[in-house]
Design an enzyme around this catalytic site. Structure first.
Site, PDB file in Angstrom:
ATOM      1  N   ARG A 162       0.824  -1.207   0.000  1.00 54.53           N
ATOM      2  CA  ARG A 162       0.000   0.000   0.000  1.00 54.53           C
ATOM      3  C   ARG A 162       0.861   1.262   0.000  1.00 54.53           C
ATOM      4  NH1 ARG A 162      -2.072  -3.779  -1.069  1.00 54.53           N
ATOM      5  NH2 ARG A 162      -3.958  -4.763  -0.282  1.00 54.53           N
ATOM      6  N   SER A 237     -11.326  -0.143   3.755  1.00 54.91           N
ATOM      7  CA  SER A 237     -10.373  -0.486   4.821  1.00 54.91           C
ATOM      8  C   SER A 237      -9.726   0.784   5.376  1.00 54.91           C
ATOM      9  CB  SER A 237      -9.291  -1.423   4.281  1.00 54.91           C
ATOM     10  OG  SER A 237      -9.871  -2.629   3.828  1.00 54.91           O
ATOM     11  N   GLU A 332      -4.824   3.662   6.548  1.00 55.20           N
ATOM     12  CA  GLU A 332      -4.729   3.600   5.094  1.00 55.20           C
ATOM     13  C   GLU A 332      -5.394   4.825   4.471  1.00 55.20           C
ATOM     14  OE1 GLU A 332      -6.064   0.481   1.597  1.00 55.20           O
ATOM     15  OE2 GLU A 332      -5.486  -0.289   3.563  1.00 55.20           O
TER      16      GLU A 332
END
Length: 336
Positions: A162, A237, A332
């Site tokens: 990520r 998320s 995130e």
């Protein structure tokens, strides 16, 4: 150029903050004009794509630039390869569907991920055993300071979990305009992650597995676990799955033998959703914010939540998880 625009419908969290200025850009010339507008007024600007990975905690005092550069082109190459280029403003899921409809395979495991094509390499989106870096060819990006367009290959993007160079070392210095992917005309299925294989078998009803069935399986699984932002505000998320050193994992495993875990570069990956659930937050509601009842990784806005409330809940989760497991979760979602 519009003024005093609500961001409620422009972000999947549905937080009712405002932007002083707003404009959508559909080509490089319009983007340069928008940047010049902000520069002349010495005001901050923010690039907004699908609005699916951002939490506004206050009104934005500058210019929101909505990336709407579109267009998709495919160039067949040798040995069953095809190079597919897409504008940064293209909707990601619609782009995946476009590729599948034409027999260009590789991205099917990434179906139904919210956001735009331009955001996909920025955080190296991934799901069910596949990441953008696995099929990435190159991207073209505008260097804000010089106005020049540069090409970045996979090595230059420095992809991680990520992560990419655009989230850290080059943050704010470049604006992604177009992304190119190396796809296949012959299926190379990835069904070894999660419930993909079992769901494909159920959907296939005796037929051989296919990329289209993999995409259907991913969509079905995601819809069963994740709330639809059109129904309830969320950004998917909220936290990254932490990767811990093997020694730390083994110590934790002694106390939590049923803790799920996966091998990962640099250590062992532990699902953040499991940690949050074990910490007692799954299904928790606090006023207008909460943790989703089916997926503890998702924080939700039940209607009229303020961004500060969502942020405060995320900080409480991070604190409790760290106290209980010694693991500091990382968000995130981008916070403004």
């Amino acid at each position: 150029m519009q003024t005093d625009i609500s961001l409620k419908t422009l972000t999947t969290f549905g937080i009712a903050q405002q932007a002083r200025y707003y404009t959508a850009v559909s080509n490089l010339s319009e983007l340069l004009e928008a940047l010049d507008f902000a520069r002349q007024r010495q005001m901050p600007y923010f690039l907004l794509g699908g609005g699916s990975n951002i939490l506004f905690t206050r009104d934005f005092p500058g210019l929101i630039i909505h990336m709407a550069i579109g267009g998709i082109q495919a160039q067949p190459e040798a040995e069953g390869q095809v190079l597919v280029r897409a504008g940064a403003g293209e909707n990601w899921h619609q782009f995946v569907c476009w590729c599948l409809e034409r027999g260009y395979y590789g991205l099917e495991n990434l179906s139904l991920i919210p956001g735009t094509v331009g955001a996909s390499p920025m955080q190296n989106i991934g799901a069910y055993g596949v990441e953008v870096k696995d099929h990435f060819a190159y991207l073209e990006a505008l260097e804000v300071h010089t106005g020049e367009v540069h090409r970045f290959d996979a090595e230059a993007c420095a992809f991680g979990y990520r992560e990419s160079v655009f989230k850290k070392a080059l943050k704010g210095r470049y604006i992604i305009l177009e992304v190119a992917f190396q796809l296949h005309t012959q299926p190379k299925l990835r069904m070894d992650y999660g419930d993909i294989a079992a769901t494909v078998e159920q959907l296939a009803a005796g037929a051989p597995p296919s990329p289209e069935l993999v995409a259907q399986a991913v969509i079905q699984i995601r819809q069963s676990k994740l709330p639809d932002p059109a129904q309830i505000g969320n950004a998917g998320s909220f936290f990254k799955n932490p990767i811990v050193p093997e020694e730390q994992y083994h110590r934790l495993a002694l106390r939590h033998p049923n803790m799920p875990h996966y091998p990962a570069a640099g250590g062992i990956k532990i699902p953040a959703g499991w940690l949050i659930e074990q910490a007692g937050f799954k299904g928790l509601t606090k006023g207008q914010v909460g943790v989703h009842a089916r997926q503890a990784l998702v924080l939700v806005n039940y209607g009229d939540a303020r961004g500060e409330e969502v942020l405060a809940l995320s900080e409480e989760i991070m604190q409790v998880v760290q106290e209980r497991f010694g693991i500091l979760l990382e968000r995130e979602v981008n916070i403004l």
